[in-house]
Each structure stands twice: as structure tokens, then as C-alpha cells.
Write an enzyme that holds these catalytic residues in place. Structure first.
Site, mmCIF file in Angstrom:
data_model
loop_
_atom_site.group_PDB
_atom_site.id
_atom_site.type_symbol
_atom_site.label_atom_id
_atom_site.label_comp_id
_atom_site.label_asym_id
_atom_site.label_seq_id
_atom_site.Cartn_x
_atom_site.Cartn_y
_atom_site.Cartn_z
ATOM 1 N N THR A 18 0.810 -1.222 0.000
ATOM 2 C CA THR A 18 0.000 0.000 0.000
ATOM 3 C C THR A 18 0.838 1.264 0.000
ATOM 4 O O THR A 18 0.476 2.259 -0.644
ATOM 5 C CB THR A 18 -0.929 0.010 1.247
ATOM 6 N N SER A 63 1.422 -7.585 -1.309
ATOM 7 C CA SER A 63 2.104 -8.655 -0.566
ATOM 8 C C SER A 63 1.295 -9.940 -0.475
ATOM 9 O O SER A 63 1.808 -10.960 -0.023
ATOM 10 C CB SER A 63 2.528 -8.171 0.815
ATOM 11 N N SER A 64 0.035 -9.919 -0.916
ATOM 12 C CA SER A 64 -0.713 -11.183 -0.980
ATOM 13 C C SER A 64 -0.122 -12.097 -2.055
ATOM 14 O O SER A 64 -0.380 -13.295 -2.070
ATOM 15 C CB SER A 64 -2.189 -10.921 -1.273
ATOM 16 N N THR A 94 1.480 -4.875 4.066
ATOM 17 C CA THR A 94 1.298 -5.321 5.449
ATOM 18 C C THR A 94 0.707 -6.729 5.557
ATOM 19 O O THR A 94 0.915 -7.410 6.550
ATOM 20 C CB THR A 94 0.373 -4.351 6.219
ATOM 21 N N ASP A 95 -0.031 -7.159 4.511
ATOM 22 C CA ASP A 95 -0.781 -8.415 4.636
ATOM 23 C C ASP A 95 0.094 -9.608 5.000
ATOM 24 O O ASP A 95 -0.300 -10.446 5.818
ATOM 25 C CB ASP A 95 -1.545 -8.707 3.339
ATOM 26 N N THR A 171 2.735 -10.134 14.389
ATOM 27 C CA THR A 171 1.501 -10.549 13.720
ATOM 28 C C THR A 171 0.751 -9.300 13.286
ATOM 29 O O THR A 171 0.737 -8.307 14.023
ATOM 30 C CB THR A 171 0.613 -11.365 14.697
ATOM 31 N N THR A 282 -1.074 -22.555 19.173
ATOM 32 C CA THR A 282 -2.413 -22.127 19.599
ATOM 33 C C THR A 282 -3.043 -21.116 18.632
ATOM 34 O O THR A 282 -2.332 -20.300 18.028
ATOM 35 C CB THR A 282 -2.386 -21.523 21.020
ATOM 36 N N CYS A 284 -4.863 -18.848 19.830
ATOM 37 C CA CYS A 284 -4.913 -17.595 20.596
ATOM 38 C C CYS A 284 -3.764 -16.696 20.163
ATOM 39 O O CYS A 284 -2.671 -17.182 19.868
ATOM 40 C CB CYS A 284 -4.750 -17.866 22.094
HETATM 41 N N1 ASP Z 1 -2.790 -5.491 0.293
HETATM 42 C C1 ASP Z 1 -1.697 -4.657 0.762
HETATM 43 C C2 ASP Z 1 -0.426 -5.496 0.738
HETATM 44 O O1 ASP Z 1 -0.233 -6.281 1.622
HETATM 45 C C3 ASP Z 1 -1.983 -4.150 2.117
HETATM 46 C C4 ASP Z 1 -0.956 -3.204 2.699
HETATM 47 O O2 ASP Z 1 0.110 -3.002 2.189
HETATM 48 O O3 ASP Z 1 -1.256 -2.632 3.752
HETATM 49 O O4 ASP Z 1 0.352 -5.377 -0.174
#
Ligand code: ASP
Length: 347
Positions: A18, A63-64, A94-95, A171, A282, A284
Site C-alpha cells: 500500500t 504482498s498477498s 502489510t498483509d 503478527t 495455539t 490464541c
Molecule cells: N494489500 C496490501 C499489501 O499487503 C496491504 C498493505 O500493504 O497494507 O500489499
């Protein structure tokens, strides 16, 4: 000019995410865009007075789409440039950031320089972006030294908003908060406020400084099995019979508990006897597996499943990929899963 008085030399590796995205005018979806656009939006970077070089993924990715192939690419850039730079900043979506951070922590053996991973929740071109602050703070952390002139951070870490976290303890906790990451079982490495306040007791230190050694062999023959109340024998057996699978991270309830039905323990035991390594982690987000606390966990431990203690799911699966990638036999993989390699688990 002495080594200590020269400008910090930092390499930015831009993978996408992002932070560098812009909105596609036709679909209105965010799409990765190039590094020049990103850096043009952070003119303040010049105020840092660092020597900054950059490498960008071509094309940058969401990043997906990140995989072990990209981890290898990032690690290769770090290895090839290791001696020329004081620190590395990896810009990443971030993903799957916590997976990349965990994987790199294992792959970059004997790391003794900072590898700071950051990104943002809002694109850098947006007025309220968190990307500018995250990028600048990540650069400052990558350049930070301690009283001896050694790098303050000597590990893979995630910088996000107010905190620096150990990469393999992190995480993604929120899809929309600026403080998106957390390490639920380990303290922050630094708190970001008016200054950057490092917790030197929490920072990772290698015992003996050896040359960086990068392990590129990553074996993806691993998977998660996530338990749910009502799971059936056929669903479980189907997953355990996945062709070619060598390791499974079994996501269990609470302190590492699972159904006590005979069919369940039989299926797990048979898989272990076939040589599949199963690690109990876990579901959790906080705390860990205490296999002998309840009868339900005890039965599972008796099948030969290994305790993951307080490891994150991200670190667990990438640690397995790394260990099988070393070509280790299942028994040896189990040994290493039962100990900390680079601060990823409390035993
Ligand atoms: N879909 C984005 C990624 O992981 C989300 C992000 O960067 O916050 O590339």
C-alpha cells in the site's frame, strides 16, 4: 573521514504494498506503483543526510502475491550488498509482512545488521498517510548505533507507527489501525515517540559475530490445519493426506488443546508415524501451548505432536519451510522446532 563519522549508508528494497500504491482511475482499486513516485512524496528524506540507495521489485507487488521466491530475491539483495551498507529497509505490504519478516530471520543466518521492514495502511500520496513517518523512522532505526558504534538493531524487525517489533514475533493485528502490528508474546524492541527509545534488553544479539550466511533453500511442502469445533474425520484425514506434505502447523484451541475422540488422535498419530512433522500452535494471539495442562492437550502430545510453545503461526510455518529447506530429516526438524534459533520462541 573515520568510519564512524561518515554518513549512514542505507539500502531501501521496495517490494510494493500500500505504501507505494495509487488508485486505478477505472477500477478505483489500489495498485502497486513505482519507487520514484513513492520517494517523490517524501521530500523530507533529504533532511536525514544519509546515503540512500534503492532496489525495486519489477513489478512491485501486493504482498498477498508474496512467496518464497520473493523472500529469496530480498535475501539475495541483502547478501549482495551486505558489506556496502550499514542497514536495510524493506518496504512491503502489510498483509504478509510478518511471514516475510519471519522467513528472513531464519534465512539470514548470523545477521548482525538491521533489516527493518515497514509499509503503511494509507498510500504515501494520501494526505493522512502513515507511510512517510514509517519510512523515515525505519531509515533512522536502520542507521542507529549504540555506544560502541555497533548497529543498535542486529536482526529482522518490523517498524510500524509507534513500535519496533521482532520480525519473527510479529503478527498483523488490524486491517485498518495505524498501529497494525504487535508481538503478543514478546516486548517491543523500541517505542517511537518524540524520540526512538530502544529496549536494549529485548534486542537480539548474536553470540559470536560470524559472516552472514544466507540459506536460500526454502521447502514449501508445509501447511496449516486449523481446528474448528465439529471438524470431521474425513476433513481431517483429507488434509493429512495432502500429497507430498512434510510438515503441518496444527492450529489448536487455547493452551494447545484438540478433540479427544479416538478417530482424531488415531489420524494424527498415523500421520506422525508416516514421518509428517506436526507442530502444535495455539489459535490464541497471546500465550502459548502448555501441552500437559489439560487432558485434551496431553492426548495430542502423546501422539508425537511437538509443542510450538508461544511461537506465532507465521514464524512456525516459515521455520518449518527453512528447516526442511536445509534438507534435515524429520527427527532433526523436530529438534530445531523445540528450540529457539533466533529469538522466535520462548522455551
Ligand atoms: N494489500 C496490501 C499489501 O499487503 C496491504 C498493505 O500493504 O497494507 O500489499
Amino acid at each position: 573521514m573515520t568510519a564512524k563519522s561518515r554518513k549512514p549508508h542505507i539500502l531501501i528494497i521496495y517490494t510494493g504494498g500500500t505504501i507505494g500504491m495509487i488508485e486505478n482511475p477505472d477500477t478505483h482499486s489500489l495498485e502497486p506503483f513505482d519507487f520514484t513516485h513513492l520517494i517523490d512524496n517524501v521530500p523530507k528524506i533529504k533532511m536525514l543526510d544519509y546515503d540512500i540507495d534503492n532496489i525495486q521489485f519489477d513489478p512491485p507487488i501486493d504482498s498477498s502475491d508474496m512467496s518464497h521466491v520473493h523472500w529469496v530475491e530480498i535475501a539475495r539483495h541483502i547478501e549482495e550488498n551486505f558489506d556496502r551498507f550499514d542497514g536495510f529497509v524493506v518496504l512491503h505490504g502489510t498483509d504478509t509482512m510478518a511471514y516475510t519478516a519471519s522467513a528472513l530471520s531464519f534465512m539470514l543466518e548470523n545477521l548482525h545488521k538491521p533489516v527493518i521492514i515497514t509499509g503503511s495502511q494509507l498510500p504515501i500520496g494520501e494526505v493522512r498517510t502513515d507511510g512517510e513517518e514509517n519510512l523515515i523512522t525505519a531509515l533512522q532505526i536502520a542507521a542507529a548505533t549504540n555506544a560502541n558504534g555497533d548497529p543498535m538493531v542486529q536482526e529482522v524487525a518490523i517498524l510500524f507507527e509507534d513500535y519496533l517489533w521482532r520480525g519473527n514475533r510479529s503478527t498483523k493485528m488490524s486491517a485498518d489501525k495505524f498501529n497494525a502490528f504487535k508481538s503478543n508474546n514478546y516486548p517491543s524492541l523500541a517505542k517511537i515517540g518524540l524520540g526512538i527509545h530502544f529496549d536494549e534488553d529485548a534486542l537480539w544479539r548474536v553470540q559470536a559475530k560470524r559472516p552472514l550466511n544466507v540459506q536460500y533453500g526454502i521447502d514449501t511442502a508445509v501447511m496449516f490445519i486449523d481446528l474448528n469445533p465439529g471438524i470431521t474425520e474425513s476433513t481431517l484425514r483429507h488434509q493429512l493426506a495432502t500429497p507430498g506434505i512434510k510438515g503441518i502447523v496444527l492450529k489448536t484451541f487455547g493452551a494447545g488443546n484438540a478433540p479427544t475422540a479416538q478417530w482424531f488422535t488415531n489420524a494424527i498419530r498415523e500421520a506422525v508415524e508416516k514421518g509428517i512433522v506436526i507442530l502444535n500452535v495455539t489459535q490464541c494471539v497471546n500465550g502459548g501451548v502448555d501441552a500437559r495442562r489439560y487432558m485434551t492437550g496431553n492426548l495430542l502430545a502423546d501422539t508425537g505432536v511437538i509443542s510450538g510453545h508461544d511461537i506465532t503461526c507465521e514464524a512456525a510455518i516459515t521455520k518449518m519451510m527453512y528447516l526442511f529447506g536445509l534438507g534435515l530429516a524429520p527427527k532433526d526438524v523436530e529438534q530445531y522446532l523445540s528450540r529457539s534459533i533466533c529469538g522466535e520462541v520462548t522455551i
